[in-house]
Write a protein that holds these residues in place. Structure first.
Motif, PDB file in Angstrom:
ATOM      1  N   ALA A 351       0.831  -1.207   0.000  1.00 18.13           N
ATOM      2  CA  ALA A 351       0.000   0.000   0.000  1.00 18.13           C
ATOM      3  C   ALA A 351       0.864   1.255   0.000  1.00 18.13           C
ATOM      4  O   ALA A 351       0.570   2.228  -0.707  1.00 18.13           O
ATOM      5  CB  ALA A 351      -0.931  -0.020   1.218  1.00 18.13           C
ATOM      6  N   ILE A 352       1.946   1.252   0.782  1.00 19.71           N
ATOM      7  CA  ILE A 352       2.865   2.395   0.798  1.00 19.71           C
ATOM      8  C   ILE A 352       3.451   2.616  -0.586  1.00 19.71           C
ATOM      9  O   ILE A 352       3.509   3.747  -1.101  1.00 19.71           O
ATOM     10  CB  ILE A 352       3.986   2.161   1.831  1.00 19.71           C
ATOM     11  N   GLU A 353       3.895   1.555  -1.217  1.00 22.01           N
ATOM     12  CA  GLU A 353       4.506   1.669  -2.545  1.00 22.01           C
ATOM     13  C   GLU A 353       3.515   2.199  -3.573  1.00 22.01           C
ATOM     14  O   GLU A 353       3.878   2.999  -4.447  1.00 22.01           O
ATOM     15  CB  GLU A 353       5.056   0.318  -2.978  1.00 22.01           C
ATOM     16  N   ARG A 354       2.269   1.761  -3.494  1.00 24.01           N
ATOM     17  CA  ARG A 354       1.286   2.191  -4.488  1.00 24.01           C
ATOM     18  C   ARG A 354       0.961   3.666  -4.372  1.00 24.01           C
ATOM     19  O   ARG A 354       0.836   4.365  -5.383  1.00 24.01           O
ATOM     20  CB  ARG A 354       0.017   1.335  -4.361  1.00 24.01           C
ATOM     21  N   ILE A 355       0.827   4.181  -3.144  1.00 21.61           N
ATOM     22  CA  ILE A 355       0.522   5.615  -3.039  1.00 21.61           C
ATOM     23  C   ILE A 355       1.740   6.455  -3.422  1.00 21.61           C
ATOM     24  O   ILE A 355       1.599   7.542  -3.981  1.00 21.61           O
ATOM     25  CB  ILE A 355      -0.033   5.973  -1.640  1.00 21.61           C
ATOM     26  N   CYS A 356       2.942   5.949  -3.156  1.00 26.08           N
ATOM     27  CA  CYS A 356       4.142   6.678  -3.596  1.00 26.08           C
ATOM     28  C   CYS A 356       4.241   6.652  -5.123  1.00 26.08           C
ATOM     29  O   CYS A 356       4.618   7.652  -5.752  1.00 26.08           O
ATOM     30  CB  CYS A 356       5.391   6.077  -2.963  1.00 26.08           C
ATOM     31  N   HIS A 357       3.899   5.513  -5.720  1.00 20.22           N
ATOM     32  CA  HIS A 357       3.913   5.412  -7.182  1.00 20.22           C
ATOM     33  C   HIS A 357       2.936   6.405  -7.815  1.00 20.22           C
ATOM     34  O   HIS A 357       3.151   6.873  -8.932  1.00 20.22           O
ATOM     35  CB  HIS A 357       3.565   3.991  -7.591  1.00 20.22           C
ATOM     36  N   GLN A 358       1.875   6.745  -7.073  1.00 23.08           N
ATOM     37  CA  GLN A 358       0.890   7.722  -7.558  1.00 23.08           C
ATOM     38  C   GLN A 358       1.276   9.157  -7.205  1.00 23.08           C
ATOM     39  O   GLN A 358       0.495  10.080  -7.433  1.00 23.08           O
ATOM     40  CB  GLN A 358      -0.484   7.399  -6.969  1.00 23.08           C
ATOM     41  N   ALA A 359       2.473   9.357  -6.650  1.00 24.80           N
ATOM     42  CA  ALA A 359       2.981  10.682  -6.270  1.00 24.80           C
ATOM     43  C   ALA A 359       2.073  11.378  -5.268  1.00 24.80           C
ATOM     44  O   ALA A 359       1.869  12.594  -5.328  1.00 24.80           O
ATOM     45  CB  ALA A 359       3.193  11.558  -7.503  1.00 24.80           C
ATOM     46  N   ILE A 360       1.539  10.622  -4.334  1.00 22.83           N
ATOM     47  CA  ILE A 360       0.788  11.214  -3.220  1.00 22.83           C
ATOM     48  C   ILE A 360       1.812  11.529  -2.137  1.00 22.83           C
ATOM     49  O   ILE A 360       2.119  10.709  -1.273  1.00 22.83           O
ATOM     50  CB  ILE A 360      -0.312  10.247  -2.738  1.00 22.83           C
ATOM     51  N   PHE A 361       2.358  12.750  -2.221  1.00 20.10           N
ATOM     52  CA  PHE A 361       3.528  13.125  -1.447  1.00 20.10           C
ATOM     53  C   PHE A 361       3.268  14.328  -0.564  1.00 20.10           C
ATOM     54  O   PHE A 361       2.538  15.250  -0.939  1.00 20.10           O
ATOM     55  CB  PHE A 361       4.698  13.495  -2.373  1.00 20.10           C
ATOM     56  N   THR A 362       3.938  14.353   0.591  1.00 18.20           N
ATOM     57  CA  THR A 362       4.028  15.543   1.420  1.00 18.20           C
ATOM     58  C   THR A 362       5.131  16.458   0.859  1.00 18.20           C
ATOM     59  O   THR A 362       5.899  16.047  -0.016  1.00 18.20           O
ATOM     60  CB  THR A 362       4.324  15.144   2.878  1.00 18.20           C
ATOM     61  N   GLU A 376      -4.937   8.736   4.527  1.00 16.45           N
ATOM     62  CA  GLU A 376      -6.186   8.241   3.951  1.00 16.45           C
ATOM     63  C   GLU A 376      -5.930   7.473   2.657  1.00 16.45           C
ATOM     64  O   GLU A 376      -6.610   6.478   2.369  1.00 16.45           O
ATOM     65  CB  GLU A 376      -7.142   9.404   3.700  1.00 16.45           C
ATOM     66  N   ALA A 377      -4.940   7.910   1.878  1.00 17.08           N
ATOM     67  CA  ALA A 377      -4.613   7.199   0.641  1.00 17.08           C
ATOM     68  C   ALA A 377      -4.133   5.780   0.937  1.00 17.08           C
ATOM     69  O   ALA A 377      -4.510   4.820   0.248  1.00 17.08           O
ATOM     70  CB  ALA A 377      -3.558   7.969  -0.142  1.00 17.08           C
ATOM     71  N   VAL A 378      -3.291   5.633   1.962  1.00 15.01           N
ATOM     72  CA  VAL A 378      -2.827   4.292   2.339  1.00 15.01           C
ATOM     73  C   VAL A 378      -4.000   3.455   2.843  1.00 15.01           C
ATOM     74  O   VAL A 378      -4.141   2.277   2.499  1.00 15.01           O
ATOM     75  CB  VAL A 378      -1.705   4.373   3.395  1.00 15.01           C
ATOM     76  N   CYS A 379      -4.871   4.053   3.653  1.00 17.36           N
ATOM     77  CA  CYS A 379      -6.041   3.319   4.150  1.00 17.36           C
ATOM     78  C   CYS A 379      -6.926   2.858   2.999  1.00 17.36           C
ATOM     79  O   CYS A 379      -7.434   1.725   3.004  1.00 17.36           O
ATOM     80  CB  CYS A 379      -6.838   4.198   5.113  1.00 17.36           C
ATOM     81  N   ASN A 380      -7.112   3.718   2.004  1.00 18.91           N
ATOM     82  CA  ASN A 380      -7.926   3.337   0.847  1.00 18.91           C
ATOM     83  C   ASN A 380      -7.304   2.176   0.080  1.00 18.91           C
ATOM     84  O   ASN A 380      -8.014   1.278  -0.391  1.00 18.91           O
ATOM     85  CB  ASN A 380      -8.127   4.535  -0.079  1.00 18.91           C
ATOM     86  N   GLU A 381      -5.980   2.182  -0.039  1.00 15.81           N
ATOM     87  CA  GLU A 381      -5.309   1.056  -0.708  1.00 15.81           C
ATOM     88  C   GLU A 381      -5.529  -0.227   0.072  1.00 15.81           C
ATOM     89  O   GLU A 381      -5.756  -1.289  -0.512  1.00 15.81           O
ATOM     90  CB  GLU A 381      -3.809   1.343  -0.849  1.00 15.81           C
ATOM     91  N   LEU A 382      -5.472  -0.158   1.387  1.00 13.35           N
ATOM     92  CA  LEU A 382      -5.679  -1.355   2.210  1.00 13.35           C
ATOM     93  C   LEU A 382      -7.114  -1.856   2.091  1.00 13.35           C
ATOM     94  O   LEU A 382      -7.365  -3.066   2.088  1.00 13.35           O
ATOM     95  CB  LEU A 382      -5.352  -1.046   3.672  1.00 13.35           C
ATOM     96  N   ARG A 383      -8.064  -0.939   1.971  1.00 16.07           N
ATOM     97  CA  ARG A 383      -9.457  -1.348   1.819  1.00 16.07           C
ATOM     98  C   ARG A 383      -9.714  -2.033   0.489  1.00 16.07           C
ATOM     99  O   ARG A 383     -10.602  -2.884   0.377  1.00 16.07           O
ATOM    100  CB  ARG A 383     -10.374  -0.129   1.961  1.00 16.07           C
ATOM    101  N   ARG A 384      -8.897  -1.686  -0.519  1.00 14.71           N
ATOM    102  CA  ARG A 384      -9.041  -2.354  -1.830  1.00 14.71           C
ATOM    103  C   ARG A 384      -8.490  -3.767  -1.813  1.00 14.71           C
ATOM    104  O   ARG A 384      -8.760  -4.556  -2.700  1.00 14.71           O
ATOM    105  CB  ARG A 384      -8.311  -1.545  -2.905  1.00 14.71           C
ATOM    106  N   LYS A 385      -7.627  -4.051  -0.804  1.00 14.74           N
ATOM    107  CA  LYS A 385      -6.976  -5.352  -0.674  1.00 14.74           C
ATOM    108  C   LYS A 385      -6.177  -5.690  -1.924  1.00 14.74           C
ATOM    109  O   LYS A 385      -6.008  -6.847  -2.287  1.00 14.74           O
ATOM    110  CB  LYS A 385      -7.989  -6.456  -0.389  1.00 14.74           C
TER     111      LYS A 385
END
Length: 385
Positions: A351-362, A376-385
Motif C-alpha cells: 500500500a505504501i509503494e502504491r501511493i508513492c507510485h501515484q505521487a501522493i507526497f508531502t 487516507e490514501a494508504v487506508c484506501n489502498e488497504l481497503r481495496r486489498k
C-alpha cells in the motif's frame, strides 16, 4: 490531495528481508499489545497516522490481525511538568507489551542531550534493544538525488547500528566548568560481548538476504583500541558464517562508496555513532529522511522491541499537518514483521509503494499533500486489498 494524475498501481515488489525472524519465536494470529508513545514535535502526528493505518489493516484482514493499542503521553511536556520523561515504573509498564511504537523526542526549550537520554535512550538501553536496524531502499515513485540510482535494485541496504554502548555509552564528564582549563571527556566504551552479539545479528541479517554480503564499518586506523577490537571480532564471527562475504571499510570511505557506488552495498554494520550518521545519509539518498524507518530490537525477545521513524521531532513543521507519515508506516510494517505477521507487513508495504507510485507526497518529497491525505490514501489502498 496531489494535483498529479494518478498512475496505475506499481507492480507488487518483494523487498529483501531487513530482519531475520525465527518462526518459532513469534505467534502470528494472536492479539498483539502495542504501547504507543508519540513523544514530541511531529511524533504524535505520525504515530496517530500510523495507528489509523494499522487499525485499517486489522479491520481488512478477515480476522487474521488483532492489535490492541495503549497510548502513553511521555515526552518533554511531561518532563516540564514533573521533571521526568517517563514515570518511575515506566520500564516495567513497557515490559508488559509485545512492541513499542515510538514517535520522536526533542523540544526547543529542553536541551537535546537531556531529552534524548531522558526518554529514547532510557528505553533502548535498559530494555537491551541492542540492534538498531535501518533499511533503506528506493520506493517506486520516489527519486534519489543520485543519478545512478533509477531502480529499486540500485539502492537496497540494511544498516545495523550497535545500540547499547560505543560512543553513546554515557561515560565521561566535565570538571573545572567555566574556566580555561575546563576538561570534558566523552568515553567510547566497547565490550567484546556487545560487539560479538551485534556482529552475529549483522551476519545473520546478511545471510537472510539474497546477496549475503556484509560490510563492517569502523575507523580503526585512528581508533586503535576499541575499533581494532571491532575488526578482530568481525573476523572471528565471520568464521561461523562462511556463506556470507565480508568486506571492511573506514567510515569516511564508506560515505564516498554510498554516494558513488551504491549498488555495491547490501548489509552494513557499524558503531552507535557511525551508523547513526550513515543511516541519515542513506535516507537522504533514498529520497527523504521522512520515509526512513527504524527497529530497535532485543533479538533475544526477553523485552519488547521499539519501532520508530528516524526523522526526529521536526518542530519547524509541528502542527502544520505536513509531516511525512511514510517513515512511521514503514516502521509499523517492520513491527508487524517482527511480531510474525509477515502477510500483514507485506500488505502494508504494498500500500505504501502504491501511493508513492501515484505521487501522493508531502512537501518534503515535492508534493502538496497533507499528513492526513497520505494516511487516507494508504487506508484506501488497504481497503481495496
Amino acid at each position: 490531495m496531489s494535483d498529479t494524475q494518478a498512475q496505475p498501481p506499481a507492480p507488487a515488489s518483494a523487498p529483501t528481508p531487513s530482519m531475520p525472524v525465527d518462526p518459532s519465536a513469534v505467534r502470528p494470529g494472536t492479539r498483539h499489545r502495542i504501547a504507543t508513545i508519540g513523544g514530541d514535535g511531529i511524533g504524535p502526528e505520525v504515530i496517530q497516522a500510523g495507528v489509523k493505518v494499522l487499525h485499517t489493516l486489522a479491520h481488512t484482514s478477515a480476522g487474521t490481525l488483532d492489535l490492541d493499542f495503549v497510548d502513553f503521553d511521555w515526552g518533554s511536556d511531561l518532563y516540564k511538568r514533573t521533571g521526568r520523561f517517563l514515570p518511575q515504573d515506566g520500564l516495567d509498564t513497557l515490559r508488559q507489551f509485545d512492541a513499542i511504537f515510538f514517535g520522536s523526542v526533542g523540544a526547543p526549550d529542553v536541551p537535546d542531550h537531556i531529552s534524548l537520554w531522558g526518554l529514547r535512550l532510557a528505553i533502548c538501553q535498559p530494555l537491551q534493544q541492542y540492534a538498531n536496524v535501518r533499511p533503506t531502499r528506493l520506493i517506486p515513485g520516489i527519486s534519489s538525488p543520485l543519478r545512478s540510482v533509477t531502480a529499486p535494485s540500485h539502492l537496497d541496504w540494511v544498516i545495523i547500528r550497535e545500540n547499547s554502548e560505543g560512543e553513546y555509552a554515557g561515560h565521561g564528564g566535565r570538571s573545572h566548568s567555566g574556566h580555561d582549563h575546563e576538561v570534558a571527556t566523552e568515553v567510547s566504551v566497547f565490550t567484546r560481548t556487545a560487539v560479538r552479539r551485534i556482529m552475529r545479528h549483522a551476519f545473520a541479517t546478511a545471510r537472510s538476504r539474497p546477496r549475503k554480503t556484509l560490510t563492517v564499518v569502523t575507523k580503526s586506523n585512528a581508533q586503535r583500541y576499541g575499533l581494532v577490537m571491532w575488526d578482530d571480532v568481525a573476523l572471528e564471527v565471520s568464521r561461523d558464517f562462511p556463506d556470507v562475504h565480508m568486506d571492511r571499510m573506514l567510515v569516511d570511505a564508506m560515505t564516498v562508496r554510498m554516494t558513488m557506488h551504491p549498488q555495491s552495498i547490501d548489509t552494513v554494520v557499524a558503531t552507535n555513532l557511525h551508523a547513526d550518521i550513515l543511516s541519515d545519509l542513506a535516507a537522504a539518498l533514498a529520497g527523504s529522511i521522512g520515509i526512513a524507518p527504524t527497529a530497535n530490537l532485543d533479538p533475544t525477545r526477553a523485552n519488547p522491541s521499539m519501532f520508530e521513524p528516524i526523522h526526529g521531532s521536526a518542530f519547524d513543521i509541528t502542527g502544520k499537518g505536513t509531516a511525512n507519515p511514510v517513515g512511521a508506516f514503514w516502521s509499523a510494517a517492520m513491527m508487524l514483521e517482527w511480531l510474525g505477521e509477515a502477510d500483514s507487513s507485506a500488505r502494508l508495504m504494498r500500500a505504501i509503494e502504491r501511493i508513492c507510485h501515484q505521487a501522493i507526497f508531502t512537501p518534503d518529497l515535492g508534493g502538496k499533500c497533507t499528513t492526513d491525505d497520505v494516511t487516507e490514501a494508504v487506508c484506501n489502498e488497504l481497503r481495496r486489498k
